[in-house]
Design a protein around this motif. Structure first.
Motif, short mmCIF file in Angstrom:
data_model
loop_
_atom_site.label_atom_id
_atom_site.label_comp_id
_atom_site.label_asym_id
_atom_site.label_seq_id
_atom_site.Cartn_x
_atom_site.Cartn_y
_atom_site.Cartn_z
N PRO A 264 72.17 13.26 61.45
CA PRO A 264 73.38 13.37 61.41
C PRO A 264 74.77 12.74 60.20
O PRO A 264 75.23 12.45 59.40
N TRP A 265 73.32 11.14 59.50
CA TRP A 265 73.66 10.41 58.75
C TRP A 265 73.06 9.88 57.80
O TRP A 265 71.37 9.98 58.30
N GLY A 266 73.56 9.63 56.82
CA GLY A 266 72.47 9.53 55.07
C GLY A 266 72.63 7.54 55.76
O GLY A 266 72.74 7.21 56.24
N LEU A 267 72.05 7.57 54.54
CA LEU A 267 71.96 5.57 54.04
C LEU A 267 73.18 5.17 54.60
O LEU A 267 73.52 3.86 54.82
N ASP A 268 74.36 5.53 54.03
CA ASP A 268 75.68 5.24 54.37
C ASP A 268 76.12 4.58 55.67
O ASP A 268 76.97 4.12 55.82
N GLY A 269 75.40 5.57 56.56
CA GLY A 269 75.93 4.69 58.04
C GLY A 269 74.71 3.75 58.28
O GLY A 269 75.39 3.63 59.58
N LEU A 270 74.40 3.04 57.57
CA LEU A 270 73.78 1.59 57.63
C LEU A 270 74.79 0.62 57.74
O LEU A 270 74.77 -0.35 57.89
N ARG A 271 76.25 1.03 56.68
CA ARG A 271 76.34 -0.02 55.45
C ARG A 271 77.41 -1.12 57.09
O ARG A 271 77.75 -1.93 57.10
N ASP A 272 78.37 -0.45 57.48
CA ASP A 272 78.79 -0.99 58.52
C ASP A 272 78.93 -0.95 60.31
O ASP A 272 79.48 -1.38 60.78
N ALA A 273 77.15 -0.56 60.74
CA ALA A 273 76.75 -1.24 61.40
C ALA A 273 76.64 -1.97 62.43
O ALA A 273 76.28 -2.98 61.66
N ASP A 274 76.50 -1.96 63.10
CA ASP A 274 76.23 -3.46 64.39
C ASP A 274 74.59 -3.93 63.66
O ASP A 274 74.50 -5.24 63.62
#
Length: 316
Positions: free
Chosen positions: A57-67
């Motif tokens: 469901p997410w691209g690599l942009d989902g990594l940016r603000d992950a904890d």
């Protein structure tokens, strides 16, 4: 809420992928709220696992603000990372994101250089390969997981569960982690080289076994100076019979079981009270604070004071 991004690479191992999803999704705080939000991220919308095709469901942009970012293992760990994934992991690390790998996920993580100069682990079958490919990484094949603070790695299969529970333990304390372990049907007492930080008030008892009353008595008498003969006398059997039945029903010896139970109770007291180390040593049956400190560090890998600094503020 703590956001966990699980990075799905090509030929991701389904078990390694599902482990953090299941464990973190099941985690509940004392008031019933979920502890984590889960994202499955990938460079492309579809990922080939070898057994099926995964739609992320997410691209690599989902990594940016992950904890936290989890890198599961893959069936082809030696494959090079794409520049986009490499850059995304490096950028996340620079931003202070916690990054953990499961099983052969240590390989892509090591290829970013983030493990250089650090101790790490992976599946024991791949440890020599990892050490040869990444000589700047100190590979330890004997442990279940390694916690370097921001960067964590785990061994294969069920060790991913140990690692996830350890991170929950760090984030929310032992009570929340113990609840997540029960929901995952995961034993909290694990034999192995790596000390277990996932603790609860009592060492697990084999319910319904003939030893259950004896184990209850031992838990209630941790402060006493108990020798093997004392335990056998209370159980009404010879020491030889006691040792045999203990091994059959608990997988360990009476004194080893007692030592682990004492350390578990000491961890609980360090987390939930302001008692001195000397007082805790006496409360859990050690003859001297020095003997307690030595046993505690051998079992957990840290001193009692270091353990309290890490965990007491979350529980006390």
């Amino acid at each position: 809420m703590h956001t966990v991004a699980v990075l799905a690479l090509d030929r991701v191992i389904p078990f390694d992928l599902s482990t953090p999803i299941e464990v973190f999704t099941r985690t509940r705080l004392p008031d019933g709220r979920p502890g984590y939000q889960i994202r499955v991220c990938a460079e492309r919308p579809e990922i080939d696992t070898g057994s099926f095709t995964l739609r992320a469901p997410w691209g690599l942009d989902g990594l940016r603000d992950a904890d936290t970012i989890i890198v599961p293992g893959t069936a082809t760990p030696a494959d090079p990372l794409s520049p986009a994934v490499h850059e995304a992991l490096r950028a996340a690390a620079a931003n202070g994101t916690r990054i953990a790998s499961i099983c052969s996920g240590t390989f892509p993580l090591a290829s970013t250089g983030l493990l250089d100069g650090l101790r790490a682990t992976t599946h024991w079958l791949a440890a020599d390969v990892l050490a040869g490919a990444h000589p700047d990484v100190e590979v330890d094949p004997d442990v279940l997981y390694v916690d370097n603070g921001q960067i964590l790695t785990s061994a294969g299969a069920a060790a991913g569960l140990d690692l996830c529970l350890h991170m929950i333990r760090r984030d929310y304390g032992s009570a929340v982690a113990a609840h997540a372990a029960r929901l995952s049907v995961m034993p909290l007492e694990r034999e192995g080289g790596q000390a277990q930080f996932i603790v609860h008030d009592y060492t697990p008892t084999p319910r319904g076994s003939a030893l259950e009353p004896l184990l209850t008595w031992l838990r209630e008498n941790l402060a006493r100076d108990l020798a093997l003969a004392d335990i056998a006398a209370h159980a009404g059997m010879s020491t030889r019979t006691l040792i045999r039945r203990f091994r059959e029903q608990t997988g360990t010896t009476p004194l080893q079981w007692l030592h682990r139970a004492r350390i578990r109770q000491a961890q609980h007291l360090l987390e939930t009270t302001q008692h001195t180390v000397e007082r805790i040593a006496s409360q859990v049956g050690f003859g001297s604070p020095t003997a307690f400190r030595d046993r505690f560090k051998r079992t957990t890998g840290v001193s009692p004071h270091a353990y309290r600094r890490t965990f007491s503020s979350q529980e006390a």
